[in-house]
Structure formats: C-alpha cells, structure tokens
Write a protein that holds these residues in place. Sequence first.
Motif, PDB file in Angstrom:
ATOM      1  N   UNK A 121       0.805  -1.232   0.000  1.00 15.27           N
ATOM      2  CA  UNK A 121       0.000   0.000   0.000  1.00 15.27           C
ATOM      3  C   UNK A 121       0.835   1.276   0.000  1.00 15.27           C
ATOM      4  N   UNK A 122       1.951   1.298   0.750  1.00  8.08           N
ATOM      5  CA  UNK A 122       2.776   2.505   0.786  1.00  8.08           C
ATOM      6  C   UNK A 122       3.397   2.792  -0.574  1.00  8.08           C
ATOM      7  N   UNK A 123       3.864   1.730  -1.236  1.00  8.29           N
ATOM      8  CA  UNK A 123       4.449   1.906  -2.571  1.00  8.29           C
ATOM      9  C   UNK A 123       3.380   2.352  -3.563  1.00  8.29           C
ATOM     10  N   UNK A 124       2.182   1.786  -3.462  1.00 10.03           N
ATOM     11  CA  UNK A 124       1.076   2.209  -4.321  1.00 10.03           C
ATOM     12  C   UNK A 124       0.811   3.700  -4.162  1.00 10.03           C
ATOM     13  N   UNK A 125       0.727   4.140  -2.898  1.00  4.85           N
ATOM     14  CA  UNK A 125       0.412   5.543  -2.624  1.00  4.85           C
ATOM     15  C   UNK A 125       1.504   6.471  -3.149  1.00  4.85           C
ATOM     16  N   UNK A 126       2.776   6.046  -2.993  1.00  2.00           N
ATOM     17  CA  UNK A 126       3.876   6.889  -3.452  1.00  2.00           C
ATOM     18  C   UNK A 126       3.852   7.013  -4.977  1.00  2.00           C
ATOM     19  N   UNK A 127       3.643   5.915  -5.666  1.00  5.90           N
ATOM     20  CA  UNK A 127       3.614   5.934  -7.128  1.00  5.90           C
ATOM     21  C   UNK A 127       2.449   6.793  -7.622  1.00  5.90           C
ATOM     22  N   UNK A 128       1.285   6.630  -7.006  1.00  3.75           N
ATOM     23  CA  UNK A 128       0.125   7.428  -7.401  1.00  3.75           C
ATOM     24  C   UNK A 128       0.396   8.915  -7.252  1.00  3.75           C
ATOM     25  N   UNK A 129       1.033   9.301  -6.148  1.00  7.12           N
ATOM     26  CA  UNK A 129       1.297  10.725  -5.915  1.00  7.12           C
ATOM     27  C   UNK A 129       2.272  11.282  -6.946  1.00  7.12           C
ATOM     28  N   UNK A 130       3.275  10.483  -7.339  1.00  6.14           N
ATOM     29  CA  UNK A 130       4.251  10.934  -8.335  1.00  6.14           C
ATOM     30  C   UNK A 130       3.595  11.079  -9.710  1.00  6.14           C
ATOM     31  N   UNK A 131       2.753  10.109 -10.055  1.00  8.45           N
ATOM     32  CA  UNK A 131       2.045  10.175 -11.340  1.00  8.45           C
ATOM     33  C   UNK A 131       1.146  11.408 -11.377  1.00  8.45           C
ATOM     34  N   UNK A 132       0.393  11.634 -10.299  1.00 12.56           N
ATOM     35  CA  UNK A 132      -0.524  12.779 -10.247  1.00 12.56           C
ATOM     36  C   UNK A 132       0.229  14.098 -10.340  1.00 12.56           C
ATOM     37  N   UNK A 133       1.414  14.158  -9.740  1.00 14.59           N
ATOM     38  CA  UNK A 133       2.198  15.387  -9.729  1.00 14.59           C
ATOM     39  C   UNK A 133       2.811  15.699 -11.091  1.00 14.59           C
ATOM     40  N   UNK A 134       3.376  14.686 -11.736  1.00 18.16           N
ATOM     41  CA  UNK A 134       4.141  14.922 -12.963  1.00 18.16           C
ATOM     42  C   UNK A 134       3.387  14.589 -14.254  1.00 18.16           C
ATOM     43  N   UNK A 135       2.401  13.674 -14.159  1.00 16.37           N
ATOM     44  CA  UNK A 135       1.662  13.261 -15.352  1.00 16.37           C
ATOM     45  C   UNK A 135       0.168  13.219 -15.035  1.00 16.37           C
ATOM     46  N   UNK A 136      -0.421  14.364 -14.690  1.00 17.49           N
ATOM     47  CA  UNK A 136      -1.828  14.371 -14.255  1.00 17.49           C
ATOM     48  C   UNK A 136      -2.811  13.919 -15.323  1.00 17.49           C
ATOM     49  N   UNK A 137      -2.383  13.948 -16.579  1.00 18.22           N
ATOM     50  CA  UNK A 137      -3.281  13.536 -17.655  1.00 18.22           C
ATOM     51  C   UNK A 137      -3.332  12.023 -17.829  1.00 18.22           C
ATOM     52  N   UNK A 138      -2.449  11.297 -17.152  1.00 20.83           N
ATOM     53  CA  UNK A 138      -2.432   9.843 -17.277  1.00 20.83           C
ATOM     54  C   UNK A 138      -3.578   9.217 -16.490  1.00 20.83           C
ATOM     55  N   UNK A 139      -4.044   8.083 -16.997  1.00 23.29           N
ATOM     56  CA  UNK A 139      -5.071   7.302 -16.304  1.00 23.29           C
ATOM     57  C   UNK A 139      -4.403   6.121 -15.595  1.00 23.29           C
ATOM     58  N   UNK A 140      -4.546   6.081 -14.281  1.00 24.56           N
ATOM     59  CA  UNK A 140      -3.938   5.011 -13.494  1.00 24.56           C
ATOM     60  C   UNK A 140      -5.024   4.031 -13.079  1.00 24.56           C
ATOM     61  N   UNK A 141      -4.960   2.820 -13.619  1.00 19.05           N
ATOM     62  CA  UNK A 141      -5.953   1.800 -13.286  1.00 19.05           C
ATOM     63  C   UNK A 141      -5.815   1.377 -11.828  1.00 19.05           C
ATOM     64  N   UNK A 142      -6.848   0.786 -11.288  1.00 17.74           N
ATOM     65  CA  UNK A 142      -6.792   0.277  -9.922  1.00 17.74           C
ATOM     66  C   UNK A 142      -5.665  -0.755  -9.823  1.00 17.74           C
ATOM     67  N   UNK A 143      -4.767  -0.590  -8.851  1.00 15.21           N
ATOM     68  CA  UNK A 143      -3.611  -1.501  -8.761  1.00 15.21           C
ATOM     69  C   UNK A 143      -4.044  -2.963  -8.609  1.00 15.21           C
ATOM     70  N   UNK A 144      -3.270  -3.834  -9.229  1.00 15.25           N
ATOM     71  CA  UNK A 144      -3.477  -5.262  -9.002  1.00 15.25           C
ATOM     72  C   UNK A 144      -2.307  -5.775  -8.169  1.00 15.25           C
ATOM     73  N   UNK A 145      -2.546  -6.850  -7.391  1.00 14.14           N
ATOM     74  CA  UNK A 145      -1.611  -7.185  -6.331  1.00 14.14           C
ATOM     75  C   UNK A 145      -1.110  -8.620  -6.346  1.00 14.14           C
ATOM     76  N   UNK A 146      -1.446  -9.384  -7.369  1.00 13.60           N
ATOM     77  CA  UNK A 146      -1.038 -10.784  -7.373  1.00 13.60           C
ATOM     78  C   UNK A 146      -0.715 -11.251  -8.780  1.00 13.60           C
ATOM     79  N   UNK A 147       0.000 -12.364  -8.859  1.00 11.83           N
ATOM     80  CA  UNK A 147       0.320 -12.963 -10.156  1.00 11.83           C
ATOM     81  C   UNK A 147      -0.958 -13.384 -10.863  1.00 11.83           C
TER      82      UNK A 147
END
Length: 258
Positions: free
Chosen positions: A12-38
């Motif tokens: 969850x912490x890594x998910x949150x960090x990645x989301x914040x970076x994407x929102x800050x630098x690439x706000x036009x990108x669409x980030x799908x709901x994270x998946x967590x398993x093989x």
Amino acid sequence: MTKNLLLVEDEPLAQARIKSIVLKHFPEWNLAEPIQSVRELNEALEKQEEFDLILCDVHLADGLSFSGFQGKEIHVPVIFITAYDQYALQSFEHNCIDYLLKPIQEDRLVKAFEKVEKFSSSKRSIPFPKEFFNEFLSRYTQKNYKKRFLSRSGNRLCFIPSESVAYFYAEEGVTFLIESGSSHKHIVDHSLNELEKELLDPNKFYRINRSVIINLDNLVEMRPYINGRLVVSLNVKSEESLIVAREKVSEFKSWINQ
C-alpha cells in the motif's frame, strides 16, 4: 499525451507513493486500480491492449511477477520495480524495459516514465519473445538477507536477530551492532560496505553516513541539524548523535516515505 498505466504492486505505501508521483508529474495519465497478485496480472495481460505502460513489482504476495508474463507475447512497455538483484535486471535495458530499485526515488521514476514516452513516440513495437521470461526465471534467484548476527562475548556466543538491531557503526576498523531496547553493543565480523551491499534488506536498513547504518523499524524521530543535515533518534540509548549526511538527506526522506 494521455496514457493508461497498469500498476502491479502489493504494498500500500508503494502504491500511494507511485500514485502521488504520477498525479504530480503526469496528471493527464489514467492510473488503473492496482493489481496485487500474479493471478490478477495473468488476467490483466489478457487485455494488455488496454494499457500503454505496465509498472510492475517483481515480488508479489503469491510469487514472482515474471511468472505472470511466461508464455505470453508482451507488446506493452514494462518498468519493473525491485529491491533485489540490480545487476540481473540490467539485462532488461536491451529489451526497452527500465527498472527501479526500492525505495522508489521520485526523480528516477519520472526519468523512467520519460524514457517510455520517448519509446512510444518512436512508434516502435518490439514484443518480448515468449522464451525471454522463461530464461530469466531460470537464472533469477530472490536474495535472502541475513536473519541473525553472531557475536562473541567472552567465552559465550550469542545470536542477535536482524530485527533486534537498532543500528551498526564502524570505529577504527571495527564494526559494532547496537541492540534496540537494551542498547547492548556487540562486535560483528562484517564491514559496513558488506552489510549495506550484501547482507541487509535495503527496505529496512539505510546507511545515513560513512560510519552508521540504521534500522528503519527503530526510528523514533528526525530533526533538522546544522549545515542542512538531519539528526535521528532511535529506540536505543546512543552516546553519539546519529547524523544523516547532507548529501543523503533527500534520498533518506524518500526512503522513509517508501
């Protein structure tokens, strides 16, 4: 340019960090709901044409994500995230893949995204051969970090679990281990370089300066110090101040925020 990004990450912490970076630098990108398993990755790759980029942790709760790519022809650029085996992942560079080491550094992730944008603008499509992931899995091994440390006290030998270590420090060529709570000091037969590069989990231990490696789990607080440095307090009595070197302050803050 809008991109659809698939994030494969179970922390969850890594998910949150990645989301914040994407929102800050690439706000036009669409980030799908994270998946967590093989298993979820397998399902997502059946619809890989829906995504422009996959950002994927190597180690998931139910195994290596590489196994989710086995037997499939992948046409989407992939950036892998790992806390292990940097030397092995360098081979991906030749397949238009980038990789990130944990803890994730903001500027490094942004550069990886920019690399993918350049790749996409060239209109090239270089699929991964199906045998690529089979070959990689055959020689990839998850690194096992040291679980305990042996120390001698008189005629007695004792073992200190790695999770009981508050910090290591070096003095006059000798490496000492300080236990959390008790503040007991032990001599260990490893240099700080060896501890940092080979024996300690980089998600838990960080070298704050040339002489000290601390355990994140024992960090209590940090405060500004002179000349742009930080002083940290651990769950242990320390005779000396534990100072984060000025050139490491930015990286250290990112590491804490992993």
